[in-house]
Design an enzyme around this catalytic site. Structure first.
Site, PDB file in Angstrom:
ATOM      1  N   GLY A  84     110.165 -30.422  53.035  1.00 17.63           N
ATOM      2  CA  GLY A  84     109.309 -31.049  52.027  1.00 17.63           C
ATOM      3  C   GLY A  84     108.097 -30.195  51.699  1.00 17.63           C
ATOM      4  O   GLY A  84     107.430 -30.406  50.691  1.00 17.63           O
ATOM      5  N   CYS A  87     108.904 -37.518  47.326  1.00 18.60           N
ATOM      6  CA  CYS A  87     110.166 -37.678  48.068  1.00 18.60           C
ATOM      7  C   CYS A  87     110.177 -38.932  48.950  1.00 18.60           C
ATOM      8  O   CYS A  87     111.174 -39.659  48.995  1.00 18.60           O
ATOM      9  CB  CYS A  87     110.451 -36.437  48.913  1.00 18.60           C
ATOM     10  SG  CYS A  87     109.005 -35.804  49.775  1.00 18.60           S
ATOM     11  N   HIS A  97     114.043 -36.953  55.428  1.00 16.18           N
ATOM     12  CA  HIS A  97     112.878 -37.768  55.794  1.00 16.18           C
ATOM     13  C   HIS A  97     113.376 -39.110  56.353  1.00 16.18           C
ATOM     14  O   HIS A  97     114.321 -39.704  55.818  1.00 16.18           O
ATOM     15  CB  HIS A  97     112.031 -38.088  54.563  1.00 16.18           C
ATOM     16  CG  HIS A  97     111.244 -36.927  54.035  1.00 16.18           C
ATOM     17  ND1 HIS A  97     111.197 -35.689  54.628  1.00 16.18           N
ATOM     18  CD2 HIS A  97     110.428 -36.849  52.939  1.00 16.18           C
ATOM     19  CE1 HIS A  97     110.405 -34.895  53.925  1.00 16.18           C
ATOM     20  NE2 HIS A  97     109.936 -35.563  52.899  1.00 16.18           N
ATOM     21  N   SER A 141     109.603 -13.004  40.529  1.00 13.89           N
ATOM     22  CA  SER A 141     111.076 -13.094  40.480  1.00 13.89           C
ATOM     23  C   SER A 141     111.656 -12.698  39.137  1.00 13.89           C
ATOM     24  O   SER A 141     112.884 -12.683  38.974  1.00 13.89           O
ATOM     25  CB  SER A 141     111.527 -14.528  40.770  1.00 13.89           C
ATOM     26  OG  SER A 141     110.889 -15.020  41.896  1.00 13.89           O
ATOM     27  N   ASN A 163     115.557 -35.296  51.703  1.00  9.00           N
ATOM     28  CA  ASN A 163     114.348 -35.233  50.876  1.00  9.00           C
ATOM     29  C   ASN A 163     114.445 -34.237  49.732  1.00  9.00           C
ATOM     30  O   ASN A 163     113.763 -34.378  48.719  1.00  9.00           O
ATOM     31  CB  ASN A 163     113.135 -34.883  51.746  1.00  9.00           C
ATOM     32  CG  ASN A 163     113.348 -33.631  52.577  1.00  9.00           C
ATOM     33  OD1 ASN A 163     114.297 -33.555  53.370  1.00  9.00           O
ATOM     34  ND2 ASN A 163     112.501 -32.651  52.407  1.00  9.00           N
ATOM     35  N   GLY A 168     112.903 -21.499  43.988  1.00  8.22           N
ATOM     36  CA  GLY A 168     112.296 -22.205  45.134  1.00  8.22           C
ATOM     37  C   GLY A 168     113.279 -23.104  45.861  1.00  8.22           C
ATOM     38  O   GLY A 168     114.468 -23.177  45.528  1.00  8.22           O
ATOM     39  N   VAL A 178     113.388 -26.506  46.053  1.00 11.90           N
ATOM     40  CA  VAL A 178     113.931 -27.576  45.208  1.00 11.90           C
ATOM     41  C   VAL A 178     114.691 -26.969  44.020  1.00 11.90           C
ATOM     42  O   VAL A 178     115.745 -27.472  43.625  1.00 11.90           O
ATOM     43  CB  VAL A 178     112.802 -28.524  44.720  1.00 11.90           C
ATOM     44  CG1 VAL A 178     113.338 -29.551  43.731  1.00 11.90           C
ATOM     45  CG2 VAL A 178     112.154 -29.224  45.903  1.00 11.90           C
TER      46      VAL A 178
HETATM   47  P1  A2P Z   1     108.740 -17.401  42.742  1.00 17.82           P
HETATM   48  O1  A2P Z   1     109.939 -17.475  43.628  1.00 17.82           O
HETATM   49  O2  A2P Z   1     108.882 -16.400  41.660  1.00 17.82           O
HETATM   50  O3  A2P Z   1     107.453 -17.323  43.493  1.00 17.82           O
HETATM   51  P2  A2P Z   1     108.861 -23.157  47.005  1.00 17.82           P
HETATM   52  O4  A2P Z   1     107.663 -24.063  47.033  1.00 17.82           O
HETATM   53  O5  A2P Z   1     110.082 -23.779  47.519  1.00 17.82           O
HETATM   54  O6  A2P Z   1     108.586 -21.866  47.667  1.00 17.82           O
HETATM   55  O7  A2P Z   1     109.167 -22.815  45.430  1.00 17.82           O
HETATM   56  C1  A2P Z   1     108.202 -22.577  44.481  1.00 17.82           C
HETATM   57  C2  A2P Z   1     108.884 -22.221  43.158  1.00 17.82           C
HETATM   58  O8  A2P Z   1     107.877 -22.247  42.129  1.00 17.82           O
HETATM   59  C3  A2P Z   1     109.460 -20.830  43.119  1.00 17.82           C
HETATM   60  O9  A2P Z   1     110.577 -20.792  42.250  1.00 17.82           O
HETATM   61  C4  A2P Z   1     108.316 -20.003  42.545  1.00 17.82           C
HETATM   62  O10 A2P Z   1     108.709 -18.809  41.919  1.00 17.82           O
HETATM   63  C5  A2P Z   1     107.795 -20.969  41.515  1.00 17.82           C
HETATM   64  N1  A2P Z   1     106.401 -20.686  41.171  1.00 17.82           N
HETATM   65  C6  A2P Z   1     105.319 -20.733  41.966  1.00 17.82           C
HETATM   66  N2  A2P Z   1     104.198 -20.420  41.295  1.00 17.82           N
HETATM   67  C7  A2P Z   1     104.581 -20.163  40.013  1.00 17.82           C
HETATM   68  C8  A2P Z   1     103.909 -19.784  38.822  1.00 17.82           C
HETATM   69  N3  A2P Z   1     102.590 -19.604  38.799  1.00 17.82           N
HETATM   70  N4  A2P Z   1     104.636 -19.599  37.699  1.00 17.82           N
HETATM   71  C9  A2P Z   1     105.989 -19.785  37.724  1.00 17.82           C
HETATM   72  N5  A2P Z   1     106.686 -20.154  38.814  1.00 17.82           N
HETATM   73  C10 A2P Z   1     105.997 -20.333  39.943  1.00 17.82           C
END
Ligand code: A2P
Length: 336
Positions: free
Chosen positions: A164, A133, A240, A41, A313, A13, A15
């Protein structure tokens, strides 16, 4: 020297990526990194610290398979994931540093900004929360003022970047500029501003505003503080900005305010208005410090100031602060 093992949950993601960048820069004494994300992923390769890492699907089974082998787990995968999986990592023997809002107001969970309340990490019971943040950068600026002049009341007004709101928020601005309809926000953010961050509560405030108010009190250990907030999403990608109006208990002078801000760690005073010098998001991007400027005495109260406070942020507001907490835990463990 003892080496540690770190898991990153939400490694794919916005962060999560920044966690990896900050960890690369800071080179902690780490033996192994384990990168977790959702099933979407799992199996993906991420090059990190000079070698490929395979993304592990976040399941209880996969976490427990590493029981005893993870010292610290950095979480940024949303509040629901933190609710369900932080306790699993704790059972597996890790201390969790959680970036979500899930555990922040739990009385058994310290809420920590290392420059402000580092001593609070010591009473953790397995989970330490990283503040919101907007709160992080505000308390870095407020702590020296609080210690020097005492604080009666704070009025926050924020101007918050789309990053954010994660990748989806970022894309709403990126593609919104080209005319695409928003997917994350309820209205276009391109060429617009939304006085709406997180959900609305029954009293008309947003949850983001409530977080700033309550988290500030918890971090400064002062429930008597009177605080109000208005939080606004603006069409800026990174950084921010906050107008912070503070009313003090003791008398102050502009010189004394500058002096205490200038010597506080992690804070940079950028205030030379004759030469148009003041903090802006484009200057804070990719920096770990909190920048303050436009420092003015508030003549409408007996003693108070207005300050303008800007930080990246995703760095100080999220990834850097969490990595600093891990560094503090490592330092304490090595000294024990
Ligand atoms: P994935 O990339 O496999 O969806 P952002 O808010 O910046 O998009 O990042 C969200 C992060 O949280 C990503 O790495 C996402 O993985 C991970 N994520 C979201 N939902 C889940 C979940 N249910 N289990 C594990 N990781 C999650």
């Amino acid at each position: 020297m003892k080496k540690f093992n770190i898991a990153v949950v939400g490694a794919t993601g916005m962060v999560g990526n920044k966690f990896l960048e900050v960890l690369t820069e800071r080179q902690l004494p780490v033996e192994n990194y384990y990168l977790f994300a959702s099933a979407r992923s799992a199996g993906k390769q991420i090059d990190f610290m000079g070698k490929p890492h395979t993304v592990i699907e976040l399941t209880e089974e996969n976490v427990m398979a590493l029981a005893g082998k993870v010292d610290f787990a950095l979480f940024s995968a949303g509040a629901g994931t933190s609710r369900d999986y932080a306790p699993v990592f704790v059972r597996a023997g890790a201390v969790v540093v959680d970036n979500s809002s899930q555990w922040r107001m739990d009385k058994d969970v310290p809420l920590v900004v290392p420059e402000v309340n580092p001593e609070d990490v010591k009473w953790n019971k397995g989970i330490i929360a990283n503040p919101n943040c907007s709160t992080i950068q505000a308390v870095v600026a407020l702590k020296p003022l609080y210690d020097t002049f005492g604080i009666k009341r704070i009025v926050y007004s924020t101007y918050q970047a789309v990053s954010g709101a994660g990748v989806a928020g970022y894309n709403d601005l990126k593609y919104g500029i080209e005319g695409e309809a928003p997917k994350k926000f309820p209205y276009p953010i391109a060429y617009n501003m939304l006085p709406h961050i997180d959900v609305f509560l029954d009293n008309g405030y947003t949850k983001e505003e409530w977080k700033m108010i309550e988290e500030t009190k918890k971090i400064l250990h002062d429930q008597s503080l009177r605080i109000t907030a208005t939080t606004v999403r603006v069409p800026v990608f990174h950084g921010h900005s906050e107008s912070i109006n503070v009313e003090f208990k003791k008398p102050c002078t502009k010189e004394a305010v500058f002096a205490c801000l200038e010597k506080f760690p992690g804070l940079v005073v950028m205030d030379d208005v004759k030469n148009n010098i003041y903090p802006m998001p484009i200057l804070a991007e990719n920096h770990d410090e909190v920048f303050v400027g436009r420092i003015r005495i508030d003549e409408s109260v007996d003693s108070g100031v207005n300050i303008w406070c800007v930080a990246d942020n995703i760095r100080k507001g999220a990834a850097t602060n969490a990595v600093q907490i891990v560094q503090l835990l490592i330092k304490n463990a090595l000294e024990a």
